[in-house]
Write an enzyme that holds these catalytic residues in place. Structure first.
Site, short mmCIF file in Angstrom:
data_model
loop_
_atom_site.label_atom_id
_atom_site.label_comp_id
_atom_site.label_asym_id
_atom_site.label_seq_id
_atom_site.Cartn_x
_atom_site.Cartn_y
_atom_site.Cartn_z
CD GLN A 7 -27.29 -47.12 -4.77
OE1 GLN A 7 -27.08 -46.50 -5.82
NE2 GLN A 7 -28.38 -46.92 -4.03
CG LEU A 51 -40.87 -48.62 -8.99
CD1 LEU A 51 -41.33 -47.93 -10.27
CD2 LEU A 51 -39.67 -47.89 -8.39
CG HIS A 52 -42.84 -47.45 -2.25
ND1 HIS A 52 -42.86 -46.07 -2.22
CD2 HIS A 52 -41.59 -47.80 -1.82
CE1 HIS A 52 -41.71 -45.61 -1.77
NE2 HIS A 52 -40.92 -46.63 -1.53
CG ASP A 90 -33.51 -42.29 0.51
OD1 ASP A 90 -33.11 -43.11 1.36
OD2 ASP A 90 -34.37 -42.55 -0.34
N GLY A 149 -36.78 -38.27 -3.48
CA GLY A 149 -37.57 -38.24 -2.26
C GLY A 149 -36.79 -37.68 -1.09
CD GLU A 150 -38.48 -32.84 1.02
OE1 GLU A 150 -39.23 -33.02 2.01
OE2 GLU A 150 -38.41 -31.76 0.40
N GLY A 152 -36.15 -49.67 -8.53
CA GLY A 152 -37.25 -50.60 -8.73
C GLY A 152 -37.93 -51.01 -7.44
CG HIS A 188 -40.39 -45.50 -5.88
ND1 HIS A 188 -40.62 -46.61 -5.09
CD2 HIS A 188 -39.08 -45.18 -5.73
CE1 HIS A 188 -39.49 -46.95 -4.49
NE2 HIS A 188 -38.55 -46.11 -4.85
#
Length: 283
Positions: free
Chosen positions: A61, A33-34, A152, A149-150, A31, A37
């Site tokens: 986590q 979100l931008h 991470d 996403g790359e 959540g 995302h």
């Protein structure tokens, strides 16, 4: 776009889509979100017929001194962004729904080597929490593909290895990092930065980019290069967690002979921890 809160509702909705012959994509999020995302969801909508997004702030986590309690919850705004990006189904479970028997004795999924070092060194248990919740979501949805996403990069490597080693029939797709105009990688935690910190933040990617340029120009002494860039970042106000050049597949330490490397960094501005990376492949 429908929003469901239970595993039973989730599975029923996915089963209906699958019975219609639809290809299923999954995009897990926490959540807040931008547009990064939104890009993941839009890519999922291009690749599949039915897009499932999840919003779950996963306690497993987060470490004991991290921002679990203060992590922004922005469901209404997130729903609007997901709808605009092409999401068909949003799953927003409670902690009790995801871990009905509690977390103390929860079965954990561990990806040993890739979870160690880098973010794993400063966030012990983090990647076990990530791998566990993602494996649960994969089992609940059983998607044909999932998009991450790359930004991470280590997380993506952990998930790829988990899927490979546990024979999960899921295509894992990495989507390039979305950046602000000044180069800062978009992150839900960027909102923690004050005005001065936000102005300084792009220096992290600049240092990574300069490191990549030096390697491309033939720099052989990685240690000296990294030391120089760490000093540059410290002078800009960063507290370095790590700045490393690693093999892009194994994430093991590497040498100048390696043609496929990734430059990874994590650093603090005030209390905000920023991460970024750049994958460099040389012919």
């Amino acid at each position: 776009m429908n929003t469901v809160k239970t595993v039973q509702e989730l599975r029923a909705a996915v089963a209906r889509a699958r019975s219609e012959g639809k290809r299923i994509a999954l995009t897990p999020t926490m959540g807040n979100l931008h547009s990064g995302h939104a890009a993941l969801v839009a890519k999922a909508a291009q690749r599949a017929d039915f897009v499932v997004a999840t919003i779950f702030i996963n306690p497993l986590q987060f470490g004991p001194n991290e921002d679990l309690a203060t992590y922004p919850r922005t469901l209404a705004a997130d729903q609007e962004k997901l709808l605009q990006a092409g999401c068909n189904l949003l799953f927003t479970p409670s902690v009790e729904e995801m871990y009905p028997h509690g977390m103390a004795d929860q079965t954990l999924v561990s990806v040993p080597h890739l979870s160690q070092g880098l973010c794993g060194a400063s966030r012990p248990g983090h990647f076990e929490g990530v791998a566990t919740v993602v494996s649960k979501l994969f089992n609940m949805v059983q998607p044909d593909l999932a998009i991450f996403g790359e930004k991470d990069f280590q997380q993506l490597a952990v998930i790829r290895a988990m899927v490979r080693d546990l024979n999960m029939p899921i295509q894992i797709i990495g989507e390039p990092t979305v950046r602000a105009e000044d180069g800062l990688a978009l992150s839900s935690r960027n909102g923690y930065l004050n005005e001065a910190q936000r102005a300084a933040a792009p220096a992290l990617y600049q240092a990574i980019r300069q490191t990549a340029d030096a390697i491309s120009a033939g720099e052989q002494d990685f240690d000296a290069l990294l030391t120089s860039k760490k000093q540059q970042l410290e002078a800009a106000g960063f507290r370095i967690d790590y700045l490393e050049i690693r093999d892009a597949t194994s994430l093991r330490p590497t040498t100048a002979e390696n043609r496929d490397v990734v430059i990874l960094a994590a650093a603090f501005l005030g209390k905000t921890r920023l991460i970024d990376n750049l994958h460099l492949t040389r012919s």
